[in-house]
Write an enzyme that holds these catalytic residues in place. Structure first.
Site, short mmCIF file in Angstrom:
data_model
loop_
_atom_site.label_atom_id
_atom_site.label_comp_id
_atom_site.label_asym_id
_atom_site.label_seq_id
_atom_site.Cartn_x
_atom_site.Cartn_y
_atom_site.Cartn_z
N GLY A 9 -4.92 10.36 -1.76
CA GLY A 9 -4.92 9.13 -0.96
C GLY A 9 -6.06 9.13 0.05
O GLY A 9 -5.90 8.70 1.19
N GLY A 12 -7.23 5.62 1.65
CA GLY A 12 -6.24 4.74 2.28
C GLY A 12 -6.47 4.70 3.79
O GLY A 12 -7.48 5.18 4.30
N GLN A 13 -5.51 4.12 4.47
CA GLN A 13 -5.66 3.92 5.91
C GLN A 13 -5.85 5.25 6.65
O GLN A 13 -6.74 5.37 7.49
CB GLN A 13 -4.41 3.20 6.45
CG GLN A 13 -4.63 2.56 7.80
CD GLN A 13 -3.32 2.18 8.49
OE1 GLN A 13 -2.23 2.48 8.00
NE2 GLN A 13 -3.43 1.52 9.61
N ARG A 37 -7.42 4.25 -7.87
CA ARG A 37 -8.10 3.04 -8.37
C ARG A 37 -9.30 2.69 -7.52
O ARG A 37 -10.40 2.48 -8.01
CB ARG A 37 -7.12 1.87 -8.37
CG ARG A 37 -6.08 2.04 -9.42
CD ARG A 37 -5.73 0.73 -10.08
NE ARG A 37 -4.73 0.97 -11.10
CZ ARG A 37 -3.42 0.94 -10.87
NH1 ARG A 37 -2.95 0.65 -9.68
NH2 ARG A 37 -2.57 1.20 -11.84
N TYR A 140 10.97 3.41 -0.42
CA TYR A 140 9.97 4.22 0.29
C TYR A 140 10.67 5.25 1.19
O TYR A 140 10.35 6.44 1.15
CB TYR A 140 9.10 3.27 1.12
CG TYR A 140 8.07 3.91 2.00
CD1 TYR A 140 7.01 4.64 1.46
CD2 TYR A 140 8.11 3.74 3.38
CE1 TYR A 140 6.04 5.20 2.28
CE2 TYR A 140 7.15 4.29 4.21
CZ TYR A 140 6.11 5.02 3.65
OH TYR A 140 5.16 5.56 4.47
N LYS A 144 10.86 9.35 1.10
CA LYS A 144 10.41 10.16 2.24
C LYS A 144 11.51 11.14 2.67
O LYS A 144 11.21 12.29 2.99
CB LYS A 144 9.96 9.27 3.40
CG LYS A 144 8.67 8.48 3.13
CD LYS A 144 7.46 9.40 2.95
CE LYS A 144 6.19 8.64 2.56
NZ LYS A 144 5.05 9.50 2.21
#
Ligand code: SER
Length: 313
Positions: A9, A12-13, A37, A140, A144
């Protein structure tokens, strides 16, 4: 010998701000970004491309680089996870299981991103303690909580050095968040600067724990730097900085953009937000490894606007 680092990741942010910091520390050639992607055109560093849930691919990656440390950030967030729960389970749990198994077999250290989404409607709403009821209502959140337990299990059973933070909503200007519930807090800044009205998808009085990205990245590195004997939590640490209502953020932004207008049209993401705490108690992180935040609401808004204005103009 050089330390080899894997970041999943990476674009990502969080990853887009953590990767440059890791490159500074360990050298560009030692930080491997595993993209999926979206790969930014200007990315400068070692790049691999594939899915974290692909066991064979991940095994080959470990063979190629023999990682010492992994920052496992790849995940579907809360809103996307509600649209595609099966995919969320596959990526979030499958990815973590692969990372933990390969880290156990190759003695890599693991950082994994958890979230305030582990909490649910039965959790105490204010000053949520470290050890509390975890009954999330989103897929989600389910992944987690399961992931936290898995991290703790691998630590206890195999002695794997797993470390994790329950990130609050993260506010950043470099990369936009994607598919989360706390995204409104970032979207507002863009709209204010672009001179547009913002339609906020949660109510004005929705209060959630939040953090400026610089604090989150520093906290992550400090947790990984901490002596092993100081790590008393192997599920995931409550990690907190500031809490505000959506309307309070608007007021703070309006100090700089008095004409900024917001209307509130709660959608299905309101339910996620309502199930999460207003504030969390992160004293365990502060005691164990000296966590302290730097950005409060005023400072965060000021710095966000300065950076985003520069980026957008
Ligand atoms: N920011 C995340 C989300 O909204 C919470 O971890 O999904």
């Amino acid at each position: 010998m050089d330390k080899k680092i894997l970041v999943t990741g990476p674009f990502g942010q969080i990853g887009s701000e953590l990767v440059p910091k890791l490159q500074e520390r360990y050298g560009k050639k030692n930080v491997v970004a595993l993209g999926h992607r979206y790969i930014p055109e200007d990315y400068d560093g070692v790049l691999e491309q594939g899915g974290v849930e692909d066991e064979g691919f991940m095994e080959d990656l470990w063979k190629k680089y023999d990682f010492d440390e992994v920052y496992h950030l790849a995940s579907l967030l809360s809103a996307t996870g509600e649209k595609r729960p099966d995919l969320a389970w596959k990526i979030n749990m499958g990815g973590l299981k692969n990372v933990l198994d390969l880290s156990r077999d190759n003695e890599s250290r693991v950082f994994w991103a958890s979230s305030i989404a582990v909490f649910g409607p039965t959790t105490p709403l204010n000053g949520t303690p470290q050890n509390t009821i975890l009954e999330p209502v989103t897929m989600y959140g389910v992944t987690k909580v399961s992931g936290e337990l898995l991290c703790q299990y691998y630590n206890e059973k195999y002695g794997l050095d797993t470390r994790s933070l329950r990130y609050p909503g993260l506010i950043s200007w470099k990369e936009k968040p994607g598919g989360g519930t706390t995204d409104y807090a970032v979207e507002m800044f863009y709209k204010a600067i672009e001179g547009e009205k913002y339609t906020c998808f949660v109510r004005e009085d929705t209060e959630l724990p939040m953090m400026y990205m610089e604090d989150a990245v520093r906290g992550t590195l400090e947790l990984m730097d901490a002596e092993e004997e100081n790590i008393g939590v192997r599920t995931s640490y409550n990690h907190s900085a500031l809490n505000f209502k959506a309307g309070e953020l608007v007021e703070e932004i309006q100090k700089y953009y008095p004409g900024f207008e917001v209307e509130y049209e709660p959608d299905e993401r309101q339910k996620n937000a309502d199930s999460w705490p207003n504030s969390v108690d992160d004293s365990k992180a502060r005691e164990d490894w000296g966590w302290d935040h730097e950005y409060d609401l005023e400072k965060m808004v000021k710095v966000m606007l300065e950076n985003l204005e520069r980026k957008l103009n």
